[in-house]
Design an enzyme around this catalytic site. Structure first.
Site, PDB file in Angstrom:
ATOM      1  N   LYS A 116       0.810  -1.223   0.000  1.00  0.00           N
ATOM      2  CA  LYS A 116       0.000   0.000   0.000  1.00  0.00           C
ATOM      3  C   LYS A 116       0.841   1.271   0.000  1.00  0.00           C
ATOM      4  CE  LYS A 116      -4.061  -1.922   2.350  1.00  0.00           C
ATOM      5  NZ  LYS A 116      -4.942  -2.384   1.304  1.00  0.00           N
ATOM      6  N   GLU A 288      -6.183   1.483  -3.668  1.00  0.00           N
ATOM      7  CA  GLU A 288      -5.208   0.459  -4.059  1.00  0.00           C
ATOM      8  C   GLU A 288      -5.592  -0.091  -5.427  1.00  0.00           C
ATOM      9  OE1 GLU A 288      -5.203  -3.144  -1.805  1.00  0.00           O
ATOM     10  OE2 GLU A 288      -7.374  -3.294  -1.763  1.00  0.00           O
TER      11      GLU A 288
HETATM   12  P1  ADP Z   1      -8.009  -3.909   2.009  1.00  0.00           P
HETATM   13  O1  ADP Z   1      -6.833  -4.019   1.095  1.00  0.00           O
HETATM   14  O2  ADP Z   1      -7.763  -4.522   3.358  1.00  0.00           O
HETATM   15  O3  ADP Z   1      -9.293  -4.350   1.386  1.00  0.00           O
HETATM   16  P2  ADP Z   1      -8.540  -1.105   1.403  1.00  0.00           P
HETATM   17  O4  ADP Z   1      -7.513  -0.063   1.535  1.00  0.00           O
HETATM   18  O5  ADP Z   1      -8.878  -1.566   0.023  1.00  0.00           O
HETATM   19  O6  ADP Z   1      -8.142  -2.352   2.330  1.00  0.00           O
HETATM   20  O7  ADP Z   1      -9.879  -0.605   2.117  1.00  0.00           O
HETATM   21  C1  ADP Z   1     -10.985  -1.432   2.299  1.00  0.00           C
HETATM   22  C2  ADP Z   1     -12.193  -0.611   2.701  1.00  0.00           C
HETATM   23  O8  ADP Z   1     -11.935   0.154   3.876  1.00  0.00           O
HETATM   24  C3  ADP Z   1     -12.636   0.422   1.700  1.00  0.00           C
HETATM   25  O9  ADP Z   1     -13.512  -0.115   0.762  1.00  0.00           O
HETATM   26  C4  ADP Z   1     -13.327   1.450   2.569  1.00  0.00           C
HETATM   27  O10 ADP Z   1     -14.628   1.010   2.892  1.00  0.00           O
HETATM   28  C5  ADP Z   1     -12.512   1.439   3.827  1.00  0.00           C
HETATM   29  N1  ADP Z   1     -11.454   2.472   3.835  1.00  0.00           N
HETATM   30  C6  ADP Z   1     -10.170   2.304   3.514  1.00  0.00           C
HETATM   31  N2  ADP Z   1      -9.469   3.446   3.635  1.00  0.00           N
HETATM   32  C7  ADP Z   1     -10.334   4.394   4.060  1.00  0.00           C
HETATM   33  C8  ADP Z   1     -10.223   5.794   4.377  1.00  0.00           C
HETATM   34  N3  ADP Z   1      -9.072   6.462   4.295  1.00  0.00           N
HETATM   35  N4  ADP Z   1     -11.342   6.435   4.769  1.00  0.00           N
HETATM   36  C9  ADP Z   1     -12.516   5.779   4.874  1.00  0.00           C
HETATM   37  N5  ADP Z   1     -12.670   4.476   4.604  1.00  0.00           N
HETATM   38  C10 ADP Z   1     -11.609   3.770   4.191  1.00  0.00           C
END
Ligand code: ADP
Length: 680
Positions: A116, A288
């Site tokens: 990330k 991501e």
């Molecule tokens: P992972 O790789 O564990 O799935 P992500 O970074 O893709 O993690 O985030 C997964 C979910 O978490 C997103 O779909 C969103 O709902 C929430 N999320 C992630 N980052 C944020 C942020 N900065 N603010 C609000 N919600 C977030």
């Protein structure tokens, strides 16, 4: 074009890839573990190779076994699906060494996007907007507090190696950082073997909107528009749709262009997804990039008319993309619901077992079912608990929702618990209909969790009428086959009392049926039912004309009530029937008025008092016991840990008490509801 492809996966995604290969005239090879010997993907493929024991670490994740399965069968290419080895660079290297084509992006792109912190830095350099934050590794709590203050609360603590929502925590104050930082870090360490943490701004009431990209080896990179995946439970997507009800053409284009920019920056080929978080003002920020086919790719296929797996295969074979950006249209609306083996009435605990009955809705132009199981198959504790993906397509969003709701009502699964009642409930919410989505949707709409108390969602009179007709037909049949001559024997009554029971309690509905024959021998239902809600003062008298199809052993009534389409699941129980519809489950008993009078006088049998016991909420392994006999425990204290479906579930004391007796030891295999210990 390849002549033979091996699919290094299982379940619905393996089946889905095989379907496209068949269409393209390519032979397929499945791989399987002990547990999957008679799985659907094995049956569907032209050939199958056994690759090891049931745990994925001893089969689906063993690179050498898959490479040797390719050599043994002469497969020229491998489609990895999602999960397992789909984003593993060692796997790619091993394939490349044997000159076997990997159907997906190249290793450097996967690597660049796998972390990330690194991927955000790269995205920023490529001109993609990222969530404001600090893109460095945070040493300790003190540094975390300092940086959170600079960014401004609330913030999100994240593991750089994270995935699947693990190692992620919101902090709204300094004390929440104090509490959460170390826990997130140790979660990251144990899940990913990497404890690097960073911090970014938490976007309030966010929407998760992602862009599908696809690129060939001839310099063409396209975006196939967006999918909105804001309906999540614990950061895991459960309902997705395309397009997003929130985006306007301008934002869509801006997001698409940034996604393409990022893909080009890493020389991306094949299908990939750039995930964004979007705030209330439609400002979007890169989250991501997933360098593989996503679970929710069917909604994109349904609105664009493209087969993403086919494009991936063609690109891997060196072909050019057959379309241009201008040619990528949005046709209608598509939804996807993820159907999981879990019990929504028991806080979504995973469920395992055999699919005693399994009848997915019929596929047609409006309904697509991606499934990897069939009746008699097993949902085992070794793999992901997803049973199927149910997709709907309509000319607009309202139509897609209507098709989805009807298909969920018709999806018949018995033998394992499943989340269909919950999905049906979400789709029935007004706020969903209005498209007012955010990742907080479920927490906002179900503050006390999901239960079976909320039957007001749909008119109960319809269910009462369906039950009445089913019962009337059943009794009529019993009278006929008992050898009585019509008109001479017992007359089938047309007046009944339906007693409906849900978790909220019982209610009586007297009904009158007007026809002598409610269901004919061909299973055609035609009946007029007058429903009165009897004792309740709010009761409305209703006359319903039911038309449709149902026969004595059918699990589904499909028809309409006063012209409104309705599908109800009917299950005959030892006493009465269980009906399921639109997220409501109700048990009904049907009596003649005299029987009902007598039933009212029957002493009520109280349910056994189980509060003295700690029961295993699911089948699993008792990992550890935290208490001893005679020990005094306080509310919230940990009693035991049960592992099921790769997840550890901590069982806590629901109130203060003393442990009287321990019935199971650590290491024991537990059945659902098995008693672990007894309180005094
Ligand atoms: P992972 O790789 O564990 O799935 P992500 O970074 O893709 O993690 O985030 C997964 C979910 O978490 C997103 O779909 C969103 O709902 C929430 N999320 C992630 N980052 C944020 C942020 N900065 N603010 C609000 N919600 C977030």
């Amino acid at each position: 074009m390849f002549k033979k492809i091996l699919i290094a996966n299982r379940g619905e995604i393996a089946c889905r890839v095989i379907k496209t290969c068949r269409k393209m005239g390519i032979a397929t090879v499945a791989v399987y573990s002990d547990a999957d010997q008679s799985a659907m993907h094995v049956e569907m493929a032209d050939e199958a190779v056994h690759i090891g024991e049931s745990p994925a670490s001893k089969s689906y994740l063993v690179i050498e076994r898959i490479v040797s399965a390719c050599k043994q069968t002469g497969a020229e290419a491998v489609h990895p699906g999602y999960g397992f080895l789909s984003e593993n660079k060692e796997f790619q290297k091993a394939l490349a060494k044997e000159k076997i084509v990997f159907i997906g992006p190249d290793a450097p792109a996967i690597e660049a996007m796998g972390d990330k912190i690194a991927s955000k830095k790269l995205a920023e350099k490529a001109g993609v907007s990222i969530v404001p934050g600090y893109l460095g590794v945070i040493k300790d709590v003190a540094e975390a507090k300092k940086i959170a203050k600079q960014i401004g609360y609330p913030v999100m603590l994240k593991a750089s190696a994270g995935g699947g929502g693990k190692g992620m925590r919101i902090a709204r104050s300094e004390s929440e950082i104090q509490e959460g930082f170390e826990r997130s870090r140790s979660e990251a360490k144990s899940s990913f073997g990497d404890d690097r943490m960073f911090i970014e701004k938490y976007i309030e009431q966010p929407r998760h909107i992602e862009i599908q990209v696809i690129a060939d080896r001839h310099g063409n990179t396209l975006y196939l528009h967006e999918r909105e995946c804001s309906i999540q439970r614990r950061h895991q997507k459960i309902i997705e749709e395309a397009p997003s009800p929130f985006l306007n053409p301008k934002t869509r284009k801006a997001m698409g262009k940034q996604a393409v920019k990022l893909a080009k920056a890493v020389n991306y080929v094949s299908a990939g997804t750039v995930e964004f978080i979007v705030d209330r003002k439609r400002k979007f920020y890169f989250l991501e990039m997933n360098t593989r086919l996503q679970v929710e790719h069917p909604v994109t296929e349904l609105i664009t008319g493209l087969d993403l797996v086919e494009l991936m295969i063609r690109i891997a074979a060196g072909e050019k993309l057959p379309v241009k950006q201008r040619g990528i249209r949005i046709n209608g609306w598509a939804l996807e619901s993820r159907i999981y083996a879990e019990d929504p009435y028991r806080n979504f605990l995973p469920s395992t077992g055999r699919l005693r009955r399994y009848i997915p809705p019929t596929e047609n132009a409006n309904i697509r079912v991606d499934t990897g199981v069939q009746e008699g198959g097993e949902i085992s504790l070794f793999y992901d608990p997803m049973i199927a993906k149910l997709c709907s397509w309509g000319k607009d969003r309202a139509a897609a929702i209507a098709y989805m709701r009807a298909a969920l009502d018709a999806y018949y699964i018995r033998g394992v618990s499943h989340n269909i009642p919950f999905l049906a409930s979400v789709l029935g919410k007004k706020r969903f209909e209005e498209g007012e989505l955010s990742t907080d949707f479920i927490a906002d709409e179900y503050p006390d969790g999901f239960s079976n108390k909320d039957i007001s969602a749909e008119d109960p009179a319809i269910l009462v009428a369906v039950a009445g007709v089913a019962h009337h037909a059943t009794v009529s049949r019993a009278v006929t086959i008992s050898g009585q001559i019509p008109g001479h024997g017992r007359k089938v009554p047309d007046h009944w009392v339906v007693i409906v029971t849900t978790d909220a309690g019982s209610q009586e509905f007297p009904i009158w049926l007007s026809q002598e024959k409610t269901v004919d021998s061909a299973g055609i239902v035609s009946a007029t039912v007058r429903v009165s809600a009897g004792s309740s003062p709010k009761a409305v008298r209703k006359t319903l004309q039911l038309n449709g199809a149902w026969h004595l052993a059918a699990p589904l009534f499909i028809g309409d009530a006063n012209g409104k389409a309705v599908t109800v699941q009917i299950e005959k129980r030892p006493v009465g029937y269980r009906l399921s519809h639109a997220g409501t489950r109700m048990d009904v008993c049907i009596y003649t008025p005299r029987e009902a009078e007598l039933v009212r006088r029957m002493p009520r049998k109280l349910p056994p008092d189980l509060s003295k016991y700690l029961l295993s909420p699911m089948p699993g392994l008792l990992v550890s016991l935290a208490v001893k006999e005679g020990q005094v425990v306080k509310t919230g204290e940990t009693l035991a840990v049960v592992e099921a479906m790769k997840m550890e579930n901590v069982l806590r004391a629901e109130r203060d008490g003393t442990i009287k007796k321990i019935l199971e030891r650590a290491g024991a295999s537990l059945a659902v509801d098995q008693i672990i210990l007894e309180f005094a």
